[in-house]
Design a protein around this motif. Structure first.
Motif, PDB file in Angstrom:
ATOM      1  N   UNK A  97     -11.949  27.512   1.286  1.00  0.00           N
ATOM      2  CA  UNK A  97     -10.903  27.630   2.294  1.00  0.00           C
ATOM      3  C   UNK A  97     -11.401  27.197   3.671  1.00  0.00           C
ATOM      4  N   UNK A  98     -12.678  26.903   3.761  1.00  0.00           N
ATOM      5  CA  UNK A  98     -13.278  26.559   5.049  1.00  0.00           C
ATOM      6  C   UNK A  98     -12.788  25.198   5.549  1.00  0.00           C
ATOM      7  N   UNK A  99     -12.692  25.077   6.859  1.00  0.00           N
ATOM      8  CA  UNK A  99     -12.351  23.821   7.515  1.00  0.00           C
ATOM      9  C   UNK A  99     -13.329  23.599   8.662  1.00  0.00           C
ATOM     10  N   UNK A 100     -13.709  22.368   8.854  1.00  0.00           N
ATOM     11  CA  UNK A 100     -14.540  22.007  10.000  1.00  0.00           C
ATOM     12  C   UNK A 100     -13.704  21.130  10.917  1.00  0.00           C
ATOM     13  N   UNK A 101     -13.405  21.639  12.093  1.00  0.00           N
ATOM     14  CA  UNK A 101     -12.654  20.890  13.102  1.00  0.00           C
ATOM     15  C   UNK A 101     -13.657  20.468  14.165  1.00  0.00           C
ATOM     16  N   UNK A 102     -13.789  19.175  14.380  1.00  0.00           N
ATOM     17  CA  UNK A 102     -14.828  18.697  15.290  1.00  0.00           C
ATOM     18  C   UNK A 102     -14.366  17.482  16.071  1.00  0.00           C
ATOM     19  N   UNK A 103     -14.858  17.364  17.298  1.00  0.00           N
ATOM     20  CA  UNK A 103     -14.652  16.150  18.086  1.00  0.00           C
ATOM     21  C   UNK A 103     -15.947  15.361  18.213  1.00  0.00           C
ATOM     22  N   UNK A 104     -16.921  15.693  17.378  1.00  0.00           N
ATOM     23  CA  UNK A 104     -18.195  14.971  17.338  1.00  0.00           C
ATOM     24  C   UNK A 104     -18.096  13.785  16.389  1.00  0.00           C
ATOM     25  N   UNK A 105     -18.455  12.626  16.869  1.00  0.00           N
ATOM     26  CA  UNK A 105     -18.488  11.401  16.076  1.00  0.00           C
ATOM     27  C   UNK A 105     -19.939  10.949  15.987  1.00  0.00           C
ATOM     28  N   UNK A 106     -20.455  10.874  14.768  1.00  0.00           N
ATOM     29  CA  UNK A 106     -21.878  10.588  14.560  1.00  0.00           C
ATOM     30  C   UNK A 106     -22.060   9.112  14.243  1.00  0.00           C
ATOM     31  N   UNK A 107     -22.830   8.426  15.077  1.00  0.00           N
ATOM     32  CA  UNK A 107     -23.044   6.988  14.899  1.00  0.00           C
ATOM     33  C   UNK A 107     -24.526   6.655  15.019  1.00  0.00           C
ATOM     34  N   UNK A 108     -24.891   5.473  14.490  1.00  0.00           N
ATOM     35  CA  UNK A 108     -26.279   5.029  14.552  1.00  0.00           C
ATOM     36  C   UNK A 108     -26.470   4.019  15.673  1.00  0.00           C
ATOM     37  N   UNK A 109     -27.486   4.264  16.484  1.00  0.00           N
ATOM     38  CA  UNK A 109     -27.891   3.295  17.493  1.00  0.00           C
ATOM     39  C   UNK A 109     -28.593   2.120  16.826  1.00  0.00           C
ATOM     40  N   UNK A 110     -28.631   0.955  17.476  1.00  0.00           N
ATOM     41  CA  UNK A 110     -29.355  -0.191  16.904  1.00  0.00           C
ATOM     42  C   UNK A 110     -30.847   0.045  16.760  1.00  0.00           C
ATOM     43  N   UNK A 111     -31.388   0.934  17.586  1.00  0.00           N
ATOM     44  CA  UNK A 111     -32.805   1.272  17.519  1.00  0.00           C
ATOM     45  C   UNK A 111     -32.974   2.724  17.963  1.00  0.00           C
TER      46      UNK A 111
END
Length: 345
Positions: A97-111
């Motif tokens: 029943x759990x939900x994760x509400x987030x405004x975090x966007x996880x991305x990879x840097x070029x280095x």
């Protein structure tokens, strides 16, 4: 951006297809809401100069907008960046029943990030295309493999996403499948069903009965490596470049930085985690203190419990749910008691 391999060409078209995709299935939902006025100022590229501040434990740089709101975090030695963006909701009602509400966007840097990198041209160019972007990130990509996720293929017909299982059933001497028992060892190329040539020239070939299967470390390699472009190691050697093959290898490997140092007991403090961090567990299957399981941290759920997603046997594939062990890092569940550390790639 993708691993240097003769197979990389197969995935170039896929990257383009992903640019405008949004995940929506019967089993889980990824929702992108319109940001509020204050959010919009914080995430809009070109909205004004950003202030960069250095903080520690671990050493990192945070970017603030003109209102003082943190809109991005960059950790020294890691390629993982967390940007503030529109809110999303991740859930898997078949198992929790759990939900994760987030405004975090996880991305990879070029280095990997280093102090002062905000002054570099490569970073300025990267940031212009990422602030406010709704392109799929690490978290969305992770949910591309839970039960009910839609199948997607690239222009060459290669199925690169859709529901995954953990691995083939283990068959006993009488020819019967052992309940809840599945074979470990399914990597990302097993899921894809195609041979893969690694940068060191080693070729790995998939096993037919492992098609659409990924174990816990194979899942991390599929999400962070094949799909997102982090270099991949052909083996588990700590001296080699790229993401190692096993959970123990990744935990002790050279990529990224430790945000919770590995220990032989449960850590006392886990507040330093951010979405996208890898969390490591000791399981009953391995002796000698080796790490037997790895997952991807999602953030706090709506009941304020730290929750992760991983591919596991009893759930038979990737899940943020509670089948075969509660996907929480707090409390007295199997995985909470087995937590041993965390790493930011």
């Amino acid at each position: 951006m993708f691993p240097v391999s003769k197979n990389a060409a197969l995935f170039l078209v896929t990257a383009v297809m992903l640019a405008a995709s949004c995940v929506l299935t019967l089993q889980f939902k990824h929702r992108t809401d319109h940001p509020s006025a204050s959010q919009a100022v914080g995430i809009r590229a070109g909205s004004g100069p950003l202030d960069y501040e250095r903080i520690g434990n671990p050493a990192r740089t945070v970017a603030r907008d003109r209102h003082g709101t943190v809109i991005a975090t960059f950790t020294d030695g890691a390629r993982t960046a967390v940007l503030t963006g529109p809110s999303r909701t991740f859930m898997e009602p078949r198992t929790t029943d759990a939900k994760v509400v987030t405004n975090s966007w996880v991305r990879l840097l070029p280095k990997a990030w280093a102090r002062g990198a905000e002054q570099s041209d490569w970073f300025k160019d990267w940031l212009k295309t990422r602030l406010g972007s709704r392109d799929p990130d690490i978290l969305v990509t992770a949910f591309d493999y839970v039960a009910g996720a839609p199948d997607r293929r690239n222009a060459a017909g290669l199925r690169y996403s859709g529901p995954a299982r953990y691995g083939p059933r283990i068959i006993d001497d009488s020819g019967r499948a052992r309940r809840g028992k599945r074979r470990m060892g399914s990597d990302f190329y097993d899921y894809l069903g195609v041979p893969w040539t690694f940068p060191d020239g080693v070729v790995r070939r998939p096993e037919k009965d492992r098609r659409r299967s990924i174990d816990c470390s194979g899942y991390v390699r599929l999400v962070y490596g094949y799909r997102s472009g982090l270099p991949l190691n052909s083996r588990n050697s700590p001296s080699g470049s790229g993401l190692q093959r096993t959970a123990d290898g990744i935990a002790h490997g050279p990529l990224g930085v430790q945000v919770i140092p590995l220990t032989d007991r449960r850590p006392d403090v886990i507040q330093g985690l951010q979405p996208g961090d890898l969390v490591f567990f000791r399981t009953r299957k391995l002796s000698g203190g080796r790490i037997g399981h790895v997952g991807i941290y999602l953030g706090l759920d709506t009941d304020d419990h730290p929750r992760f997603i991983s591919s596991r046997k009893i759930a038979n594939g990737p899940t943020m749910g509670d089948k075969g062990g509660t996907s929480r890092l707090d409390g007295e569940g199997y995985y909470a008691r087995g937590l041993r550390g965390a790493r930011r790639l």
